[in-house]
Scaffold this motif. Structure first.
Motif, PDB file in Angstrom:
ATOM      1  N   HIS A  13       0.813  -1.219   0.000  1.00  0.00           N
ATOM      2  CA  HIS A  13       0.000   0.000   0.000  1.00  0.00           C
ATOM      3  C   HIS A  13       0.847   1.271   0.000  1.00  0.00           C
ATOM      4  N   GLY A  14       0.180   2.389  -0.205  1.00  0.00           N
ATOM      5  CA  GLY A  14       0.831   3.690  -0.228  1.00  0.00           C
ATOM      6  C   GLY A  14       0.953   4.324   1.144  1.00  0.00           C
ATOM      7  N   TRP A  15       1.567   5.512   1.150  1.00  0.00           N
ATOM      8  CA  TRP A  15       1.755   6.272   2.379  1.00  0.00           C
ATOM      9  C   TRP A  15       0.410   6.484   3.052  1.00  0.00           C
ATOM     10  N   ASN A  16       0.389   6.296   4.360  1.00  0.00           N
ATOM     11  CA  ASN A  16      -0.818   6.463   5.168  1.00  0.00           C
ATOM     12  C   ASN A  16      -1.908   5.465   4.786  1.00  0.00           C
ATOM     13  N   GLY A  17      -1.524   4.381   4.094  1.00  0.00           N
ATOM     14  CA  GLY A  17      -2.480   3.353   3.701  1.00  0.00           C
ATOM     15  C   GLY A  17      -2.428   2.178   4.651  1.00  0.00           C
ATOM     16  N   PHE A  18      -3.111   1.124   4.259  1.00  0.00           N
ATOM     17  CA  PHE A  18      -3.185  -0.074   5.069  1.00  0.00           C
ATOM     18  C   PHE A  18      -3.566  -1.240   4.176  1.00  0.00           C
ATOM     19  N   LYS A  19      -3.345  -2.461   4.658  1.00  0.00           N
ATOM     20  CA  LYS A  19      -3.536  -3.657   3.840  1.00  0.00           C
ATOM     21  C   LYS A  19      -4.971  -3.838   3.370  1.00  0.00           C
ATOM     22  N   THR A  44       3.188   0.647   9.884  1.00  0.00           N
ATOM     23  CA  THR A  44       1.828   1.069   9.548  1.00  0.00           C
ATOM     24  C   THR A  44       0.843   0.013  10.018  1.00  0.00           C
ATOM     25  N   GLY A  45      -0.428   0.381  10.056  1.00  0.00           N
ATOM     26  CA  GLY A  45      -1.453  -0.586  10.439  1.00  0.00           C
ATOM     27  C   GLY A  45      -1.138  -1.226  11.777  1.00  0.00           C
ATOM     28  N   GLY A  46      -1.154  -2.566  11.810  1.00  0.00           N
ATOM     29  CA  GLY A  46      -0.898  -3.290  13.048  1.00  0.00           C
ATOM     30  C   GLY A  46       0.534  -3.713  13.241  1.00  0.00           C
ATOM     31  N   THR A  47       1.476  -3.160  12.466  1.00  0.00           N
ATOM     32  CA  THR A  47       2.872  -3.580  12.580  1.00  0.00           C
ATOM     33  C   THR A  47       3.646  -2.659  13.509  1.00  0.00           C
ATOM     34  N   PRO A  48       4.693  -3.189  14.142  1.00  0.00           N
ATOM     35  CA  PRO A  48       5.517  -2.319  14.992  1.00  0.00           C
ATOM     36  C   PRO A  48       6.322  -1.348  14.137  1.00  0.00           C
ATOM     37  N   PRO A  49       6.644  -0.198  14.683  1.00  0.00           N
ATOM     38  CA  PRO A  49       7.436   0.774  13.919  1.00  0.00           C
ATOM     39  C   PRO A  49       8.860   0.272  13.700  1.00  0.00           C
ATOM     40  N   LEU A  50       9.472   0.751  12.643  1.00  0.00           N
ATOM     41  CA  LEU A  50      10.887   0.491  12.425  1.00  0.00           C
ATOM     42  C   LEU A  50      11.688   1.332  13.419  1.00  0.00           C
ATOM     43  N   ALA A  51      12.934   0.976  13.623  1.00  0.00           N
ATOM     44  CA  ALA A  51      13.800   1.722  14.533  1.00  0.00           C
ATOM     45  C   ALA A  51      13.894   3.178  14.089  1.00  0.00           C
ATOM     46  N   ALA A  52      14.140   4.063  15.031  1.00  0.00           N
ATOM     47  CA  ALA A  52      14.259   5.489  14.739  1.00  0.00           C
ATOM     48  C   ALA A  52      15.242   5.715  13.598  1.00  0.00           C
ATOM     49  N   GLY A  53      14.832   6.542  12.646  1.00  0.00           N
ATOM     50  CA  GLY A  53      15.682   6.858  11.510  1.00  0.00           C
ATOM     51  C   GLY A  53      15.706   5.778  10.441  1.00  0.00           C
ATOM     52  N   LEU A  76       5.468  -8.038  -7.275  1.00  0.00           N
ATOM     53  CA  LEU A  76       5.204  -6.993  -6.298  1.00  0.00           C
ATOM     54  C   LEU A  76       4.448  -5.865  -6.970  1.00  0.00           C
ATOM     55  N   VAL A  77       3.343  -5.468  -6.353  1.00  0.00           N
ATOM     56  CA  VAL A  77       2.522  -4.375  -6.858  1.00  0.00           C
ATOM     57  C   VAL A  77       2.449  -3.331  -5.761  1.00  0.00           C
ATOM     58  N   GLY A  78       2.851  -2.122  -6.078  1.00  0.00           N
ATOM     59  CA  GLY A  78       2.853  -1.077  -5.067  1.00  0.00           C
ATOM     60  C   GLY A  78       2.147   0.170  -5.530  1.00  0.00           C
ATOM     61  N   HIS A  79       1.590   0.884  -4.564  1.00  0.00           N
ATOM     62  CA  HIS A  79       0.952   2.172  -4.813  1.00  0.00           C
ATOM     63  C   HIS A  79       1.687   3.214  -3.984  1.00  0.00           C
ATOM     64  N   SER A  80       2.095   4.317  -4.597  1.00  0.00           N
ATOM     65  CA  SER A  80       2.745   5.415  -3.892  1.00  0.00           C
ATOM     66  C   SER A  80       3.990   4.902  -3.155  1.00  0.00           C
ATOM     67  N   LEU A  81       4.027   4.989  -1.841  1.00  0.00           N
ATOM     68  CA  LEU A  81       5.172   4.502  -1.072  1.00  0.00           C
ATOM     69  C   LEU A  81       5.414   3.015  -1.348  1.00  0.00           C
ATOM     70  N   GLY A  82       4.355   2.244  -1.511  1.00  0.00           N
ATOM     71  CA  GLY A  82       4.493   0.822  -1.812  1.00  0.00           C
ATOM     72  C   GLY A  82       5.223   0.576  -3.116  1.00  0.00           C
ATOM     73  N   ALA A  83       5.062   1.473  -4.085  1.00  0.00           N
ATOM     74  CA  ALA A  83       5.787   1.347  -5.353  1.00  0.00           C
ATOM     75  C   ALA A  83       7.279   1.594  -5.139  1.00  0.00           C
ATOM     76  N   GLN A  84       7.630   2.533  -4.260  1.00  0.00           N
ATOM     77  CA  GLN A  84       9.038   2.757  -3.944  1.00  0.00           C
ATOM     78  C   GLN A  84       9.634   1.528  -3.259  1.00  0.00           C
ATOM     79  N   VAL A  85       8.866   0.921  -2.366  1.00  0.00           N
ATOM     80  CA  VAL A  85       9.327  -0.277  -1.674  1.00  0.00           C
ATOM     81  C   VAL A  85       9.510  -1.417  -2.674  1.00  0.00           C
ATOM     82  N   ALA A  86       8.547  -1.585  -3.570  1.00  0.00           N
ATOM     83  CA  ALA A  86       8.660  -2.629  -4.599  1.00  0.00           C
ATOM     84  C   ALA A  86       9.874  -2.365  -5.495  1.00  0.00           C
TER      85      ALA A  86
END
Length: 95
Positions: A13-19, A44-53, A76-86
């Motif tokens: 998903h994209g920034w501020n999105g969810f599964k 995001t969603g129900g996942t723990p945050p990544l370490a600071a930075g 891999l199919v991504g939208h917005s931030l998800g596309a950057q991750v893909a």
């Protein structure tokens, strides 16, 4: 969340999105004979945050890499931030 069976399609998903935000796409992927897998990106969603930075697309791509390997072969199919991750999976830094 998963739908269908067959080759995996990992939905990022994209920034501020969810599964759950993919609308009818997962069902369409399943109807086409593939397995749709939607996950919350790290922090995001129900996942723990990544370490600071470590919350940028590169860090998220590294966190998603293990899942992509477990689902292999997977598209891999991504939208917005998800596309950057893909994209981080297709072209790792320095690669």
């Amino acid at each position: 969340m998963e739908w269908g069976a067959g080759p995996a399609v990992l939905l990022l998903h994209g920034w501020n999105g969810f599964k759950e935000g993919w609308g009818p796409l997962p069902e369409a992927v399943a109807a086409a004979g593939m397995r749709a897998v939607a996950v919350d990106l790290p922090g995001t969603g129900g996942t723990p945050p990544l370490a600071a930075g470590r919350g940028g697309p590169e860090a998220m791509a590294a966190a998603v890499a293990g899942l992509a390997r477990r689902l292999a072969p997977a598209a891999l199919v991504g939208h917005s931030l998800g596309a950057q991750v893909a994209g981080g999976q297709a072209a790792p830094p320095g690669g």
